[in-house]
Design a protein around this motif. Structure first.
Motif, mmCIF file in Angstrom:
data_model
loop_
_atom_site.group_PDB
_atom_site.id
_atom_site.type_symbol
_atom_site.label_atom_id
_atom_site.label_comp_id
_atom_site.label_asym_id
_atom_site.label_seq_id
_atom_site.Cartn_x
_atom_site.Cartn_y
_atom_site.Cartn_z
ATOM 1 N N ALA A 1 -27.486 -10.208 8.338
ATOM 2 C CA ALA A 1 -27.343 -10.741 7.077
ATOM 3 C C ALA A 1 -26.248 -11.381 5.752
ATOM 4 C CB ALA A 1 -28.618 -9.852 6.104
ATOM 5 N N ASP B 1 -30.406 -14.077 14.925
ATOM 6 C CA ASP B 1 -32.151 -13.279 15.171
ATOM 7 C C ASP B 1 -33.216 -13.302 14.368
ATOM 8 O OD1 ASP B 1 -31.338 -13.489 17.402
ATOM 9 O OD2 ASP B 1 -31.619 -11.447 17.885
ATOM 10 N N TYR B 2 -32.622 -13.258 12.845
ATOM 11 C CA TYR B 2 -32.711 -13.454 11.309
ATOM 12 C C TYR B 2 -32.906 -14.163 10.520
ATOM 13 C CZ TYR B 2 -32.773 -8.917 13.292
ATOM 14 O OH TYR B 2 -33.168 -7.393 14.449
ATOM 15 N N ARG B 3 -34.103 -14.678 9.035
ATOM 16 C CA ARG B 3 -33.238 -16.038 8.364
ATOM 17 C C ARG B 3 -34.128 -14.901 7.297
ATOM 18 N NH1 ARG B 3 -37.630 -19.347 7.523
ATOM 19 N NH2 ARG B 3 -39.241 -17.447 8.104
ATOM 20 N N ASP C 1 -37.424 -11.256 10.354
ATOM 21 C CA ASP C 1 -37.004 -12.073 11.925
ATOM 22 C C ASP C 1 -37.443 -13.665 12.129
ATOM 23 O OD1 ASP C 1 -38.844 -12.480 14.522
ATOM 24 O OD2 ASP C 1 -37.671 -10.924 14.887
ATOM 25 N N ILE D 1 -29.192 -6.154 12.164
ATOM 26 C CA ILE D 1 -29.538 -6.902 10.728
ATOM 27 C C ILE D 1 -28.421 -6.977 9.271
ATOM 28 C CG2 ILE D 1 -31.989 -7.242 9.115
ATOM 29 C CD1 ILE D 1 -33.533 -5.494 11.340
ATOM 30 N N ASP E 1 -41.320 -14.015 11.471
ATOM 31 C CA ASP E 1 -41.231 -13.857 10.142
ATOM 32 C C ASP E 1 -41.383 -13.169 9.764
ATOM 33 O OD1 ASP E 1 -40.840 -15.324 8.493
ATOM 34 O OD2 ASP E 1 -42.541 -16.343 7.811
ATOM 35 N N ILE F 1 -34.942 -10.765 4.377
ATOM 36 C CA ILE F 1 -34.576 -10.876 5.591
ATOM 37 C C ILE F 1 -35.606 -10.816 6.830
ATOM 38 C CG2 ILE F 1 -33.307 -9.790 7.356
ATOM 39 C CD1 ILE F 1 -31.455 -8.169 4.928
ATOM 40 N N HIS G 1 -36.994 -0.419 10.671
ATOM 41 C CA HIS G 1 -35.884 -1.722 11.069
ATOM 42 C C HIS G 1 -34.134 -1.218 11.397
ATOM 43 C CE1 HIS G 1 -39.750 -4.011 10.810
ATOM 44 N NE2 HIS G 1 -39.372 -3.723 9.698
#
Length: 178
Positions: free
Chosen positions: A115, A13-15, A74, A111, A78, A72, A106
């Motif tokens: 990542a 769910d992250y970039r 969302d 997360i 973003d 990192i 967060h």
């Protein structure tokens, strides 16, 4: 010297993407955390200029070829929620190290694991990298559990390995191999 080319990596769910000026609020939040400024280059209680300097230093890591620093973010909004990096100091020996932090508001959402797994898969595809290393303080259970979820193996305890906040600290050594 040709700058490194930084990709954008998908992490569930992250970039993982380059830092941008709009990420200043995350860096500001990290700057008041009691630990992050001790173990990173995030300024302590950073003012706007110091925060923007931090963001610029992340871009410059590509220019000096010292590594890749990713925000990192969302994947939907973003919004930056943390930082993760692949550091190339020992790449000539086939090794790279990783480091990461998640903004205090967060944490405990998986997360770091998302990542770290994305960064590790990508990093081990680089032709010169055969081994990734992490150094984690023994008390930091959240961080070492994230590493273990991503296939990192604890190799041992490095006594008095690194100075943190003016004191020598022990670190767990973790690795993940190609």
């Amino acid at each position: 010297m040709v700058p490194l080319n930084q990709p954008v990596l998908d992490a569930l769910d992250y970039r993982l993407r380059p830092f941008e000026a709009k990420d200043a609020e995350l860096v500001r939040e990290a700057s008041i955390d009691p630990l992050i400024p001790l173990i990173t280059t995030v300024p302590s209680n950073g003012v706007d200029e110091e925060i923007l300097d931090f963001i610029e230093r992340q871009r410059l890591r590509l220019v000096d070829q010292s590594g890749y620093s990713f925000a990192i973010a969302d994947a939907g909004s973003d919004q930056a929620v943390g930082q993760i990096g692949l550091w190339l100091k020992n790449s000539g020996q086939g090794r790279a190290s990783a480091g990461y932090w998640i903004g205090p508001s967060h944490r405990n959402k998986g997360i770091a694991s998302a990542a770290l797994d994305a960064l590790s898969r990508w990093g081990l595809e680089l032709p010169e990298i055969h081994r990734l290393e992490l150094y984690i303080e023994p008390w930091n259970e959240g961080s070492w559990r994230a590493a273990e979820r991503c296939g990192y193996i604890r190799e041992g305890l490095l006594r008095s390995w690194q100075e943190v906040g003016g004191q020598r600290k022990d670190m767990y050594m973790y690795s993940r191999l190609r």
